[in-house]
Design an enzyme around this catalytic site. Structure first.
Site, PDB file in Angstrom:
ATOM      1  N   ARG A 130       0.900  -1.161   0.000  1.00  0.00           N
ATOM      2  CA  ARG A 130       0.000   0.000   0.000  1.00  0.00           C
ATOM      3  C   ARG A 130       0.931   1.202   0.000  1.00  0.00           C
ATOM      4  O   ARG A 130       1.291   1.732   1.037  1.00  0.00           O
ATOM      5  CB  ARG A 130      -0.896  -0.017   1.240  1.00  0.00           C
TER       6      ARG A 130
ATOM      7  N   THR B 203      -8.838  -8.060  -7.258  1.00  0.00           N
ATOM      8  CA  THR B 203      -9.067  -7.764  -5.839  1.00  0.00           C
ATOM      9  C   THR B 203     -10.154  -8.692  -5.319  1.00  0.00           C
ATOM     10  O   THR B 203     -11.111  -8.988  -6.046  1.00  0.00           O
ATOM     11  CB  THR B 203      -9.508  -6.299  -5.604  1.00  0.00           C
TER      12      THR B 203
ATOM     13  N   ASP C 120     -12.252  -7.828  -3.243  1.00  0.00           N
ATOM     14  CA  ASP C 120     -13.412  -6.996  -2.897  1.00  0.00           C
ATOM     15  C   ASP C 120     -14.439  -6.851  -4.018  1.00  0.00           C
ATOM     16  O   ASP C 120     -15.576  -6.449  -3.755  1.00  0.00           O
ATOM     17  CB  ASP C 120     -12.949  -5.588  -2.488  1.00  0.00           C
TER      18      ASP C 120
ATOM     19  N   ARG D 126     -26.780 -22.487  18.475  1.00  0.00           N
ATOM     20  CA  ARG D 126     -26.242 -21.135  18.676  1.00  0.00           C
ATOM     21  C   ARG D 126     -26.475 -20.234  17.458  1.00  0.00           C
ATOM     22  O   ARG D 126     -26.729 -20.706  16.351  1.00  0.00           O
ATOM     23  CB  ARG D 126     -24.725 -21.214  18.895  1.00  0.00           C
TER      24      ARG D 126
ATOM     25  N   LYS E 281     -36.550 -21.814  13.686  1.00  0.00           N
ATOM     26  CA  LYS E 281     -35.111 -22.061  13.481  1.00  0.00           C
ATOM     27  C   LYS E 281     -34.428 -22.223  14.838  1.00  0.00           C
ATOM     28  O   LYS E 281     -34.669 -21.449  15.754  1.00  0.00           O
ATOM     29  CB  LYS E 281     -34.479 -20.910  12.708  1.00  0.00           C
TER      30      LYS E 281
END
Ligand code: F6P
Length: 323
Positions: A75, A129, A131, A166, A217
């Site tokens: 970067r 990327t 992203d 959970r 659920k």
């Protein structure tokens, strides 16, 4: 027609699985056209320091399946000042680099455009990327791999969530965009998907998860992008309001590494071929893209002046899928 004898390759910003495949393909398609190919090390820092290696068909052998980028990336701050831009422009001139293939994401394309405005070296952006945030292309190299990595990990988390009744909040990468969260969320059947681009309230998240319990659920799954808020806070609030144990799992940087998926490799190859073909035609300051018409190019300027939007229809679709 502009001269095309020397091609530079630079990988910048966050690495992405498939960058190596793109370097290999660019080099080999370049060699087919008798180009001299230079690979700069450590992103823009390598262009600034004139730190590079000469790439040939054999030097890029054996890297296709490797994650990351063997040229390394950074970067870099090199292009943040006018002096920096001038220095890089001069170095590209000194090395007679006629065209520079810039492999990276949204930020890298902005840097490539900035450099292209000052330099006689022709820029060609290759969207790489995890992203998927580069405007103009439906998909970037590395995105499919990252989504598959996240899906694999969350599928495992779901096993324990179901066994113990959970709720899990899982955080995936994406500081500014929720493409990974959205595609992963739909693929794993998340009950709630949170992204930086879509506003939500804590109340709406609680209500959605409470409704899941009412629908019978026994476990639950929230997938959120890192830029969509504080995952610890969401976990704490859900744990307080739901009648279930709530745990947080941050998937983190493993999503950026690993061997590229077949799809990411394939895309890297197609993008590289298109890049060399376009440069041979004389194009400059363009971005290689995949859109409704297949693989093609658009002006870099178009890409950097627009913001890629997530497809909110997928969110609507997921609401039904998780009923
Ligand atoms: O490369 C993209 C990305 O992984 C984003 O998803 C994430 O927000 C960011 O990079 C992390 O950046 P850094 O490498 O600076 O930690």
């Amino acid at each position: 027609m502009s001269r095309l004898k020397t091609l530079g390759i630079v990988t910048t910003g966050g690495d992405a699985p498939g960058m190596n495949a793109a370097i290999r393909a660019l080099t080999r398609f370049g060699k087919e056209r008798n180009l001299h190919v230079l690979g700069f090390h450590k992103g823009w820092d390598g262009v600034e320091a004139m730190d590079f290696e000469i790439l040939g068909a054999r030097t890029v052998g054996g890297i296709l399946q490797a994650g990351g980028t063997f040229l390394q990336t950074s970067r870099s701050k090199a292009l943040r000042t006018d002096e920096g831009v001038k220095k890089l422009t001069e170095n590209l001139d000194t090395l007679d680099v006629d065209a520079l293939a810039v492999l990276g994401g949204n930020g890298s394309m902005k840097s490539a455009f900035k450099l292209g405005e000052q330099s006689s070296t022709r820029m060609i952006g290759i969207p790489c990327t995890i992203d998927n945030d580069v405007y103009g292309t439906d998909e970037t190299v590395g995105f499919d791999t990252a989504v598959n990595t996240a899906v694999e990990q969350i599928d495992k988390i779901r096993d324990t969530a179901k066994s113990m009744g959970r709720v899990f909040v899982t955080e995936v990468m994406g500081r500014n965009h929720g493409f990974i969260a959205l595609h992963t969320g739909v693929a794993v059947g998340a009950d709630v998907i949170l992204m930086p681009e879509v506003e939500y309230t804590q109340e709406s998240v609680i209500e959605n998860m409470q409704n899941c319990t009412k629908r019978g659920k026994r476990s639950g799954l929230v997938v959120m992008a890192e830029g969509a808020g504080d995952s610890r806070e969401i976990t704490r609030i859900l744990d307080y309001y739901l009648n279930a144990d709530v745990r947080l799992s941050i998937l983190g940087y493993s999503q950026r590494g690993g061997s590229p998926s077949a799809r990411s490799r394939f895309l890297a190859n197609l993008f590289a071929k298109e890049a060399i073909d376009s440069l041979t035609k004389g194009d400059e300051d363009i971005l290689v893209v995949l859109d409704d018409h297949g693989v093609g190019t658009i002006p870099l300027k178009t890409s950097v002046s627009n913001e890629k939007k997530i497809d909110e229809e997928y969110l609507a679709l997921n609401r039904v899928l998780t009923l």
